[in-house]
Design a protein around this motif. Structure first.
Motif, PDB file in Angstrom:
ATOM      1  N   GLN A 172       4.410  -7.746  -0.706  1.00 36.54           N
ATOM      2  CA  GLN A 172       3.673  -7.156  -2.107  1.00 36.54           C
ATOM      3  C   GLN A 172       2.403  -6.174  -1.584  1.00 36.54           C
ATOM      4  O   GLN A 172       1.864  -5.520  -1.375  1.00 36.54           O
ATOM      5  CB  GLN A 172       2.547  -8.272  -1.547  1.00 36.54           C
ATOM      6  N   GLN A 173       2.034  -6.895   0.078  1.00 39.75           N
ATOM      7  CA  GLN A 173       1.032  -5.594   0.950  1.00 39.75           C
ATOM      8  C   GLN A 173       1.269  -4.496   0.734  1.00 39.75           C
ATOM      9  O   GLN A 173       1.000  -3.792   0.939  1.00 39.75           O
ATOM     10  CB  GLN A 173       1.199  -6.518   2.450  1.00 39.75           C
ATOM     11  N   LEU A 174       2.937  -4.044   1.445  1.00 42.22           N
ATOM     12  CA  LEU A 174       3.418  -2.806   1.271  1.00 42.22           C
ATOM     13  C   LEU A 174       3.939  -2.464  -0.091  1.00 42.22           C
ATOM     14  O   LEU A 174       3.503  -0.903  -0.458  1.00 42.22           O
ATOM     15  CB  LEU A 174       4.983  -2.452   2.094  1.00 42.22           C
ATOM     16  N   GLU A 175       3.764  -2.648  -1.111  1.00 48.60           N
ATOM     17  CA  GLU A 175       4.037  -2.329  -2.327  1.00 48.60           C
ATOM     18  C   GLU A 175       2.532  -2.376  -2.548  1.00 48.60           C
ATOM     19  O   GLU A 175       2.656  -1.174  -3.493  1.00 48.60           O
ATOM     20  CB  GLU A 175       4.333  -3.152  -3.211  1.00 48.60           C
ATOM     21  N   THR A 176       1.642  -2.564  -3.037  1.00 45.01           N
ATOM     22  CA  THR A 176       0.081  -2.284  -2.633  1.00 45.01           C
ATOM     23  C   THR A 176      -0.295  -1.077  -2.375  1.00 45.01           C
ATOM     24  O   THR A 176      -0.809   0.174  -2.361  1.00 45.01           O
ATOM     25  CB  THR A 176      -0.814  -3.276  -2.356  1.00 45.01           C
ATOM     26  N   LEU A 177      -0.218  -1.171  -0.426  1.00 43.04           N
ATOM     27  CA  LEU A 177       0.062  -0.093  -0.176  1.00 43.04           C
ATOM     28  C   LEU A 177       0.901   1.412  -0.302  1.00 43.04           C
ATOM     29  O   LEU A 177       0.195   2.455  -0.765  1.00 43.04           O
ATOM     30  CB  LEU A 177       0.384  -0.192   1.340  1.00 43.04           C
ATOM     31  N   LYS A 178       2.040   1.214  -0.942  1.00 43.94           N
ATOM     32  CA  LYS A 178       2.850   2.087  -1.449  1.00 43.94           C
ATOM     33  C   LYS A 178       2.276   2.789  -2.355  1.00 43.94           C
ATOM     34  O   LYS A 178       2.433   3.734  -3.202  1.00 43.94           O
ATOM     35  CB  LYS A 178       4.214   1.663  -1.803  1.00 43.94           C
ATOM     36  N   ALA A 179       2.102   1.763  -3.413  1.00 43.48           N
ATOM     37  CA  ALA A 179       1.282   2.576  -4.815  1.00 43.48           C
ATOM     38  C   ALA A 179      -0.142   2.927  -4.506  1.00 43.48           C
ATOM     39  O   ALA A 179      -0.622   4.237  -5.987  1.00 43.48           O
ATOM     40  CB  ALA A 179       0.534   1.139  -5.580  1.00 43.48           C
ATOM     41  N   LEU A 180      -0.898   2.170  -3.518  1.00 39.04           N
ATOM     42  CA  LEU A 180      -2.254   3.023  -3.685  1.00 39.04           C
ATOM     43  C   LEU A 180      -2.102   4.738  -3.037  1.00 39.04           C
ATOM     44  O   LEU A 180      -2.472   5.634  -2.663  1.00 39.04           O
ATOM     45  CB  LEU A 180      -3.212   3.151  -2.220  1.00 39.04           C
ATOM     46  N   ASN A 181      -1.151   4.819  -2.193  1.00 36.06           N
ATOM     47  CA  ASN A 181      -0.354   6.248  -1.608  1.00 36.06           C
ATOM     48  C   ASN A 181       0.741   6.707  -1.690  1.00 36.06           C
ATOM     49  O   ASN A 181       1.481   8.087  -1.214  1.00 36.06           O
ATOM     50  CB  ASN A 181      -0.020   6.462   0.165  1.00 36.06           C
ATOM     51  N   SER A 182       0.687   6.598  -3.376  1.00 40.94           N
ATOM     52  CA  SER A 182       1.986   6.821  -4.024  1.00 40.94           C
ATOM     53  C   SER A 182       1.575   8.382  -3.806  1.00 40.94           C
ATOM     54  O   SER A 182       0.914   9.066  -4.722  1.00 40.94           O
ATOM     55  CB  SER A 182       1.901   6.491  -5.495  1.00 40.94           C
ATOM     56  N   THR A 183       2.034   9.374  -3.856  1.00 41.09           N
ATOM     57  CA  THR A 183       2.260  10.727  -3.854  1.00 41.09           C
ATOM     58  C   THR A 183       3.671  11.477  -3.901  1.00 41.09           C
ATOM     59  O   THR A 183       4.592  10.996  -4.176  1.00 41.09           O
ATOM     60  CB  THR A 183       1.862  11.632  -2.309  1.00 41.09           C
ATOM     61  N   PRO A 184       4.091  12.698  -5.473  1.00 34.56           N
ATOM     62  CA  PRO A 184       5.304  13.244  -5.077  1.00 34.56           C
ATOM     63  C   PRO A 184       6.232  13.049  -4.651  1.00 34.56           C
ATOM     64  O   PRO A 184       5.576  14.025  -3.028  1.00 34.56           O
ATOM     65  CB  PRO A 184       4.871  14.476  -6.601  1.00 34.56           C
ATOM     66  N   GLU A 185       6.987  13.425  -4.226  1.00 32.55           N
ATOM     67  CA  GLU A 185       8.228  13.469  -3.561  1.00 32.55           C
ATOM     68  C   GLU A 185       8.091  14.236  -2.511  1.00 32.55           C
ATOM     69  O   GLU A 185       8.978  16.065  -4.535  1.00 32.55           O
ATOM     70  CB  GLU A 185      10.031  13.119  -3.810  1.00 32.55           C
ATOM     71  N   PRO A 186       8.610  15.251  -2.232  1.00 30.00           N
ATOM     72  CA  PRO A 186       8.774  16.802  -1.436  1.00 30.00           C
ATOM     73  C   PRO A 186      10.333  16.733  -2.128  1.00 30.00           C
ATOM     74  O   PRO A 186      11.187  16.598  -2.155  1.00 30.00           O
ATOM     75  CB  PRO A 186       8.497  16.790  -0.307  1.00 30.00           C
TER      76      PRO A 186
END
Length: 118
Positions: free
Chosen positions: A42-56
């Motif tokens: 859950q913490q990693l998913e939250t972090l991933k959602a906050l730092n979501s950037t388009p894939e290079p």
């Protein structure tokens, strides 16, 4: 990681059977581990959602480790292991357990015979 020996006589004092105490501790450790795994994801998913950037689009870019993700992972590594927590809970009698009711299928119970209805 250091190995922590466990005094088995302490378990024998808490439970009538050492094997039953070990089974209870093992099942509790699985529960604790599953809870920790859910919390980490859950913490990693939250972090991933906050730092979501388009894939290079270019594969030549090397992805670097996220410092926040490393911080969360290190926090979970510092926690006591699920087995250690479960063993302590069993020793302190914090884990309630009960026996399943034993049913003997080979004896006939005459008190529960079916009565014909009108």
């Amino acid at each position: 990681m250091a190995v922590k020996p466990v005094a088995m006589h302490e378990f024998l004092e808490q439970a009538g059977n050492i094997y039953e105490a070990i089974i209870v501790a093992a099942k509790r450790a699985r529960q604790i581990h599953d809870d920790m795994k859910i919390e980490l994801s859950q913490q990693l998913e939250t972090l991933k959602a906050l730092n979501s950037t388009p894939e290079p689009e270019d594969d030549s870019e090397v992805t670097t480790a996220n410092p926040d993700q490393l911080k969360i992972s290190l926090e979970f590594e510092k926690r006591p292991k699920a087995t250690e927590v479960a063993l302590n809970e069993v020793k302190e009698k914090k884990v309630p357990y009960r026996y399943k009711e034993h049913v003997d299928f080979f004896t006939k119970d005459t008190s529960k015979e079916a009565t014909p209805e009108a």
